[in-house]
Write a protein that holds these residues in place. Structure first.
Motif, mmCIF file in Angstrom:
data_model
loop_
_atom_site.group_PDB
_atom_site.id
_atom_site.type_symbol
_atom_site.label_atom_id
_atom_site.label_comp_id
_atom_site.label_asym_id
_atom_site.label_seq_id
_atom_site.Cartn_x
_atom_site.Cartn_y
_atom_site.Cartn_z
ATOM 1 N N ASP A 109 0.811 -1.219 0.000
ATOM 2 C CA ASP A 109 0.000 0.000 0.000
ATOM 3 C C ASP A 109 0.844 1.269 0.000
ATOM 4 O O ASP A 109 0.316 2.365 -0.175
ATOM 5 C CB ASP A 109 -0.930 0.016 1.216
ATOM 6 C CG ASP A 109 -2.019 -1.047 1.112
ATOM 7 O OD1 ASP A 109 -2.356 -1.417 -0.029
ATOM 8 O OD2 ASP A 109 -2.498 -1.510 2.163
ATOM 9 N N LYS A 110 2.150 1.124 0.190
ATOM 10 C CA LYS A 110 3.019 2.292 0.293
ATOM 11 C C LYS A 110 3.625 2.708 -1.038
ATOM 12 O O LYS A 110 4.194 3.786 -1.167
ATOM 13 C CB LYS A 110 4.142 2.014 1.304
ATOM 14 C CG LYS A 110 3.650 1.731 2.721
ATOM 15 C CD LYS A 110 4.818 1.453 3.648
ATOM 16 C CE LYS A 110 4.344 1.312 5.098
ATOM 17 N NZ LYS A 110 3.519 0.111 5.309
ATOM 18 N N PHE B 296 10.358 2.435 -0.334
ATOM 19 C CA PHE B 296 9.090 2.936 0.203
ATOM 20 C C PHE B 296 8.733 2.279 1.541
ATOM 21 O O PHE B 296 7.691 2.568 2.112
ATOM 22 C CB PHE B 296 7.965 2.714 -0.809
ATOM 23 C CG PHE B 296 8.139 3.506 -2.073
ATOM 24 C CD1 PHE B 296 7.735 4.833 -2.126
ATOM 25 C CD2 PHE B 296 8.733 2.940 -3.194
ATOM 26 C CE1 PHE B 296 7.914 5.583 -3.290
ATOM 27 C CE2 PHE B 296 8.913 3.671 -4.363
ATOM 28 C CZ PHE B 296 8.509 5.001 -4.397
ATOM 29 N N ASP C 104 8.868 1.523 5.558
ATOM 30 C CA ASP C 104 9.057 2.342 6.750
ATOM 31 C C ASP C 104 9.078 1.433 7.982
ATOM 32 O O ASP C 104 9.191 0.210 7.862
ATOM 33 C CB ASP C 104 7.982 3.432 6.849
ATOM 34 C CG ASP C 104 6.567 2.864 6.871
ATOM 35 O OD1 ASP C 104 6.411 1.677 7.248
ATOM 36 O OD2 ASP C 104 5.617 3.591 6.513
ATOM 37 N N THR D 272 6.864 -1.681 8.154
ATOM 38 C CA THR D 272 7.046 -2.741 7.168
ATOM 39 C C THR D 272 7.826 -3.899 7.784
ATOM 40 O O THR D 272 8.800 -3.685 8.509
ATOM 41 C CB THR D 272 7.820 -2.207 5.941
ATOM 42 O OG1 THR D 272 7.184 -1.026 5.457
ATOM 43 C CG2 THR D 272 7.852 -3.255 4.838
#
Length: 364
Positions: free
Chosen positions: A297-298, A347, A349, A352
């Protein structure tokens, strides 16, 4: 055509090389910019990557320099085109596609010599490029993966032909293609080789138009048809080794380096597949990236549109992603795929999971 002087033949081949590149730039404009949803893969991490609007400016200068070079075949203009391509290919290695590379080698063979230099030396240097293209493309197919995949494709589309005949043809293909390059060396076989080359490229064009994809290589096939006819149809030589004379000269030696020595080193893993004329050989790896739910989703929307599902895992096929954005397939070297994976990982963070991606070769 029989009355064409050597310098006229060189000029026609030069024009065909430039037109092929220009056509592909028009077909794949986003390949030459950096502001897009597919990552740029520079050859060196420290190399400066031009961003908008400078990426478009460099692409425009490269395009216009070729247009000018079409009508004004000055050595300095050819050198400018070649240096611009080198710069743009270092910025993004996905621009090292074989059709661009072959055209660049052709221009290199021309500009290595002075404008009023010996046309025969330039001609023989260009001939080496075409000899190498067909010879190595055949030799590179001498591998078990090619036999397996080629045989499977033939059985799928030509199941009405006995397997034994398909198998014989499959094992003949690499040798037949290598012989195309060798046939161009000899006066007695040269026209047969040209007919076979023209037929092969014509069949490829017809098949691509019928299948509705792969349009990016059509200009390249047209370029090779025209170049083969111009260079070889009326060519007569005193000896088949005449093309290899004076290899110790800096200019001829440089062309020989790129057409035979470096492609030979590919056997030992020292030179890229496509730069070694490894076309449709099944040696190339095709990749997808598995993406964990904690990361998917990132990613930007431009990447998410290429999400596919495979055994309840989210994946991205890199060829599909690159092909849609750049209009060319991913440059098929492991280092390129790993860089794309790093881009996806950028992407992640603190929310994750550890190791949220997995790079998979799916065609072997």
């Amino acid at each position: 055509m029989q009355k064409l002087e050597i310098h006229q033949k060189i000029n026609i081949v030069r024009i065909l090389a430039v037109l092929s590149t220009l056509s592909m730039m028009l077909y794949a404009p986003d390949l030459w910019i950096t502001d897009k949803s597919f990552p740029i893969i520079p050859l060196f991490d420290w190399f400066p990557v031009p961003t908008y609007p400078f990426d478009s400016i460099f692409a425009g200068i490269f395009f216009m320099a070729q247009v000018v070079y079409l009508f004004k075949p000055k050595r300095w203009l050819g050198l400018t085109v070649l240096l611009l391509y080198l710069f743009l290919a270092i910025v993004d290695q996905n621009r090292l596609q074989p059709y661009f590379y072959q055209s660049a080698l052709t221009l290199l063979a021309i500009i290595l010599y002075k404008e009023n230099g010996d046309s025969k030396k330039i001609f023989n240097a260009i001939v080496l490029i075409f000899l190498a293209t067909y010879f190595w493309s055949g030799i590179q197919k001498l591998n078990p993966i090619f036999y397996e995949e080629w045989m499977g494709a033939l059985q799928k589309h030509f199941d009405f032909i006995p397997d034994i005949l398909l198998k014989i043809f499959t094992y003949m293909v690499p040798w037949l293609e290598a012989l195309l390059g060798i046939s161009l060396l000899f006066n007695k076989t040269r026209k047969t080789g040209v007919i076979a080359i023209v037929s092969m490229h014509s069949i490829i064009i017809i098949m691509l138009l019928y299948l509705g994809y792969g349009f990016n290589v059509i200009p390249w096939n047209i370029q090779n048809i025209g170049s083969a006819i111009v260079l070889f149809w009326y060519l007569k030589t005193d000896h088949f080794l005449s093309f290899f004379n004076r290899l110790i000269s800096p200019q001829k030696g440089l062309v020989f380096l790129f057409t035979f020595i470096l492609p030979f080193s590919n056997i030992f893993g020292y030179w890229d597949h496509l730069l070694s004329f490894s076309f449709f050989t099944s040696k190339l790896d095709y990749y997808y990236i598995q993406i964990d739910d904690s990361l998917k989703d990132k990613l930007p929307d431009g990447a998410k549109k290429f999400y596919r599902s495979n055994e309840n895992m989210t994946i991205i096929y890199l060829n599909e992603w690159a092909g849609e954005i750049n209009k060319v397939l991913l440059y098929p070297q492991p280092r390129i795929a790993k860089k794309v994976e790093q881009y996806v990982l950028s992407f992640a963070d603190e929310t994750t999971v550890e190791n949220p991606t997995k790079l998979v070769v799916y065609n072997k």
